[in-house]
Scaffold this active site. Sequence first.
Site, PDB file in Angstrom:
ATOM      1  N   HIS A 186     -11.250  -2.337  -4.903  1.00  0.00           N
ATOM      2  CA  HIS A 186     -11.264  -3.591  -5.253  1.00  0.00           C
ATOM      3  C   HIS A 186     -10.159  -4.463  -4.410  1.00  0.00           C
ATOM      4  O   HIS A 186      -9.819  -5.423  -4.763  1.00  0.00           O
ATOM      5  CB  HIS A 186      -9.821  -2.351  -6.699  1.00  0.00           C
ATOM      6  CG  HIS A 186      -9.011  -1.994  -5.771  1.00  0.00           C
ATOM      7  ND1 HIS A 186      -8.353  -0.557  -6.385  1.00  0.00           N
ATOM      8  CD2 HIS A 186      -7.333  -2.438  -5.843  1.00  0.00           C
ATOM      9  CE1 HIS A 186      -7.201  -0.756  -5.426  1.00  0.00           C
ATOM     10  NE2 HIS A 186      -5.977  -1.716  -5.275  1.00  0.00           N
ATOM     11  N   ASP A 210     -14.185   3.777  -7.285  1.00  0.00           N
ATOM     12  CA  ASP A 210     -13.417   2.822  -5.955  1.00  0.00           C
ATOM     13  C   ASP A 210     -12.919   3.154  -5.007  1.00  0.00           C
ATOM     14  O   ASP A 210     -11.792   3.062  -4.567  1.00  0.00           O
ATOM     15  CB  ASP A 210     -11.130   3.130  -7.001  1.00  0.00           C
ATOM     16  CG  ASP A 210     -10.684   1.405  -6.704  1.00  0.00           C
ATOM     17  OD1 ASP A 210     -11.448   0.235  -6.271  1.00  0.00           O
ATOM     18  OD2 ASP A 210      -9.441   1.693  -6.661  1.00  0.00           O
ATOM     19  N   SER A 215      -3.090   0.183  -1.125  1.00  0.00           N
ATOM     20  CA  SER A 215      -4.220   0.501  -1.816  1.00  0.00           C
ATOM     21  C   SER A 215      -5.211   0.348  -0.370  1.00  0.00           C
ATOM     22  O   SER A 215      -5.905  -0.394   0.163  1.00  0.00           O
ATOM     23  CB  SER A 215      -4.864  -0.495  -3.157  1.00  0.00           C
ATOM     24  OG  SER A 215      -3.727  -0.343  -4.348  1.00  0.00           O
TER      25      SER A 215
END
Length: 370
Positions: free
Chosen positions: A112, A145, A223
Amino acid sequence: MKNGAVKVLIGFIIGAVSVGGYAIAIPNNVPVVKACIDNKTKALYASTNGSCAKGRSAIDIGATGANVKSIAQLVSPSVVSIEVTALAGNGTGSGSIYKSTSSLSYIITNNHVIENAASSGKIEVELNNGDIYTASIVGRNSEYDLAVISINKGNLPEIPRGNSASLAIGDVVIAFGSPLGLSGTVTSGIVSALNRPVTTGSTTAESYMDAIQTDAAINPGNSGGPLVDSQGRAVGVNSAIATLGSSFGPSGNIGLGFSIPFNQAIRIADELIATGKSTKPFLGISFDPTFTGNGAKIAIITPGQAADKAGLSVGMIVKSIDGFKVNDAVSAIVRIRSHAPGDQTIMVVETTAGVSKTFNITLGSSPALP
């Protein structure tokens, strides 16, 4: 939502103060042991008397916890900041240097973080020393992911690898990343839970995570960065946090962060580097989304695949997988996705006659979505 399954958001807000190049949360004093870090490769070596050979520097490693300052010195050279500029939207994130040759370096991050630049756009990677390089996407896996990108810069320090399967609740962990572009940010905490079923993304492109839950602060820009253990070895890829929602105020860290186990990331990263694609274990089952009881009810079985070969049938309710209780379809999918293709799994089901039955199933393989 049933107990045990968590749906999380990937939007965050944070403020931070950087001191001495790092934003560090230091735990209470703990006993330490002496070790040596190679000044070039950043490899860690034991030291019996506290002295180090030429080319290595002495650092302290927590014996029952972690010396966060030393861990920051060890790991930070292997952590990068990522900035994406694309028509679909700009963004920032983090990553860790996974492999480095004489001319090329591969970086693990979240899908992402970089997916907006998959068709067009620009990805820039900032190293710990401030150098910036344009990156290319090696491969993506939206279902876990995870993604691998590369830069044309070699001989960079690789992230030390740990074993996420050896983690226990209460272990000290440290999160690295660049929240809101604040590179060199380091936070510490503990493993709060293991094998937490977590989903992220949209309903049409969901990622399923057999997550490590931690109270180490994870915020926007973290992230893709590494979660490391008390010896500075990567055990997770920081991916998401639970939030209270906009009605409760700004979204940010509330002590519920989730990381993808690094053992899982290694398997997928190696496949992406080798072929540009990756795989997932395939059971050959679709679950009934309308079922509200305990467990996951089988709605469809794919002929000739793992579940069919093992003798499962439509209407059975999956109660546990590998000893883990299955509360719903999400927890069942996460338990299967925690495996690699070809692994064996033990599944306990309730038959349509209400009888408990155990199946030993060898999982198949299927291409994962980019």
